[in-house]
Enzyme design. Structure first.
Site: not given
Ligand code: 0RA
Length: 646
Positions: A433, A506, A508, A510
């Protein structure tokens, strides 16, 4: 066991017993699948199965399973009790035969399910062989009997301990820690299987207790499972977080001489088909003759009904099987003599007669049901027609994609940085991503066998969309073309271009979102890819800790604390630097290679679909329409997302 003087005194029979137990301990995988957590839990199922068999024979209605404080397991049933008398042929107590002889007949051999008591199985002997210690108590004919074993070998006679007015069997075993990777049982794994068994056998009550106490589990737990509704309750349970489109759950059953079947079904407003099938309480994930018979019949009956009520005109094409099954939740539960299990994972029912048996029952009873319930009939037809039209649109979209790729001469997506190796079993695809991370990955990779596909565009939630929109989606269509296997019913794993497909996002919120959306996509549209273990998740580090020349990459907060205390390092110490990676893009190509991509040093997590019912539940909750269950799920599993940057 290898003491020669002893062995010499043994009879031929006893030597065979020892050899049998030894074979189980040498190759446990042959008998229980594996020595992992899964194999460990299999031990419990083997013992419980014997009690369920006793219940199916009509002599038992309650099975109580307890995880004891020392991680041993106790299973108690209120059946007739395993016979304790001397076995006429073998001249030793039958109880001992059951627990030490491997060839007391195959579990489903010959005798027929209705009378297939635990005696016919080898399960108890296998569990015994793989247990450090096992204690069996039998309550029978007014007496309590007991025998104790170690690693399968009796260390006591079958002794009478006194009087009782109950009947039943109580087995306690302590799995052998030298055989299993770990011997910690998981409450939730057992609960899920027992719930399934309770749905499939509605007369039975299964109780699961957990008497262990630790920091997670402050007090003992106990759950009682009994479902008067049987598989109707099962469908209700599966659909509890979905929107159903008709109120009643449709149920029918039938029996012949050597088999019986029951089916429950209900439609939801989703686009997903959930047909879960079982043969003799074993999940048949690869389907088989009962599923084929069911599908043939439901397709035919719904089409006939659609024509009858003039929803399909004479000149219109038939609804396809997929149209008819869109949004369908169904349980197929067949019990039969001599089941034949086939297929790659031996979870496909092969008995040919079951196909026409199932087809006949579904045809007759569903036709009747629709005639009696025209309102529900209309709802089902309307749903299938909607699906039919969407599928036509999907077909067109697919052809467009094909035509377009023919024009572009190469069918591979433009952003794919492919590898040079052509043998798919050696190739890896990283789905990344973000453009900057994609850039680092392209520079950091080993281009001989690692390909990179950066994702861009808007990710579709496939839980809320049909196949036509999946083909047309700018984020998913490159994934489909890069993998080469197509989707849905058209999937062809032999065309898979990379045997490892690694999602790299990641750490996180998202990233978590992207991961879930992609996993939902793979699960719903490329499930065989997940089932065959081709889907992985990359684990990028969260921190880089540096003191002088010494450097460490750390993957979560717990490991950071561990490292600091092991090294006796202090955060306040100005020599020490703790760099927190906000995203993959912050790492330079070398770092990304070293920490996340290099097969020698990385950790990647393989995604497994242990249980289709549970996976469906998780994806429905995470990606479906209802908000409340999602909140609850996230709260309950908050620990899981602890190391994410929220
Ligand atoms: C066959 C015959 C009999 C009992 C059982 C099987 C039996 C096996 C197990 C295994 C776990 N629990 C069990 N309960 C019963 C006895 C037949 C008789 O009493 O005549």
């Amino acid at each position: 066991m290898t003491d020669n003087t002893k062995v010499q005194n043994y009879s031929e029979e006893q030597i065979q017993v020892l050899e049998g137990l030894e074979a189980v301990r040498k190759r446990p995988g042959m008998y229980i699948g594996s020595t992992s957590l899964r194999g460990l839990h299999h031990l419990v199922y083997e013992i419980v199965d014997n009690s369920i068999d006793e219940a199916l024979a009509g002599y038992c209605d309650r099975v109580e399973v307890t995880i004891n404080e020392d991680s041993s397991i106790t299973v108690i049933d209120n059946g007739r009790g395993i016979p304790t008398g001397i076995h006429p042929k073998l001249n030793i107590p039958t109880l001992q035969v059951v627990h030490t002889m491997l060839h007391a007949g195959g579990k489903f051999g010959g005798e027929g399910y209705k009378v297939s008591g635990g005696l016919h199985g080898v399960g108890a002997a296998v569990v015994n062989a793989l247990s450090e210690r096992m204690e069996v108590e039998v309550y029978r004919e007014g007496k309590i009997w007991r025998q104790i074993y170690e690693k399968g070998i009796p260390i006591t006679e079958v002794e009478s301990l006194g009087d009782t007015d109950k009947t039943g069997t109580k087995t306690t075993f302590h799995a052998d820690p030298t055989i299993f990777d770990e011997i910690r049982f998981e409450f939730d794994i057992l609960l899920k299987r027992f719930r399934e068994l309770a749905f499939l056998n509605k007369k039975i009550t299964i109780v699961l207790n957990d008497n262990r106490q630790n920091e997670e589990n402050q007090e003992s737990k106990s759950v009682e499972l009994h479902y008067d509704g049987g598989i109707v309750s099962f469908v209700q349970y599966i659909n509890r977080n979905k929107e159903t489109i008709h109120p009643d759950i449709i149920f029918f059953s039938g029996a012949k001489e050597d088999a019986e079947i029951e089916i429950a079904l209900q439609y939801t407003d989703s686009y997903i088909e959930n047909v879960f099938s079982y043969a003799n309480d074993i999940p048949t994930t690869e389907g088989g003759t009962h599923v084929t018979g069911f599908k043939t019949a439901i397709t035919k009956v719904v089409n006939d009904y659609a024509r009858k009520i003039n929803a399909l005109k004479e000149n219109e094409k038939n609804l396809s099987g997929e149209d008819v099954r869109e949004g369908l939740t169904a349980i197929i539960n067949v019990k039969l003599m001599n089941p034949q299990f086939e297929g790659q994972t031996k979870t496909k029912l092969g008995n040919a007669d079951i196909r026409s048996f199932t087809e006949g029952i579904v045809t007759e009873k569903l036709t009747y049901y629709l005639e009696e319930h025209p309102k529900t009939g209309k709802i089902i037809i309307d749903k299938a027609l909607l699906s039919f039209r969407a599928r036509e649109a999907a077909r067109k979209a697919r052809e467009m994609t094909k035509r377009k790729s023919a024009l572009e001469s190469t069918s591979l997506p433009g952003k794919l940085a492919d590898c040079s190796e052509r043998d798919p079993s050696k190739c890896e695809l990283f789905i990344v991503e973000g453009d900057s991370a994609g850039g680092s990955a392209k520079q950091g990779r080993d281009r001989r066998f690692q390909a990179i596909l950066p994702l861009w565009g808007k990710m579709l939630n496939v839980e809320k969309a049909r196949e036509d929109r999946v083909y047309g989606n700018d984020k998913l269509s490159p994934v489909i073309t890069a993998l080469g296997v197509n989707i849905g019913e058209n999937i062809d794993l032999s065309k898979l271009r990379y045997h490892k497909v690694i999602i790299m996002a990641d750490a996180d919120v998202d990233g978590q979102h992207i991961r879930t959306l992609l996993l939902t996509f793979f699960f719903r549209y490329m499930r065989p890819l997940v089932e065959q273990g081709h889907i992985y998740i990359a684990q990028p580090p969260l921190y880089k800790v540096k003191k002088g020349k010494e450097e460490h990459y750390v993957y979560n907060d717990r490991d950071l604390q561990r490292l600091m205390s092991e090294k006796n390092w202090n955060r306040e110490d100005g020599n020490i630097s703790i760099q927190r990676f906000k995203g993959l893009g912050e790492m330079n190509p070398d770092q990304l290679w070293e920490t996340t991509m290099n097969p020698e040093t990385r950790t990647i997590i393989k995604i497994q679909v242990d249980d289709p019912v549970v996976s469906d539940e998780i994806f429905t909750i995470l990606m479906g329409e209802k908000v409340e269950p999602r909140k609850e799920f996230i709260q309950k599993h908050a620990r899981m997302v602890n190391n994410l940057d929220i």
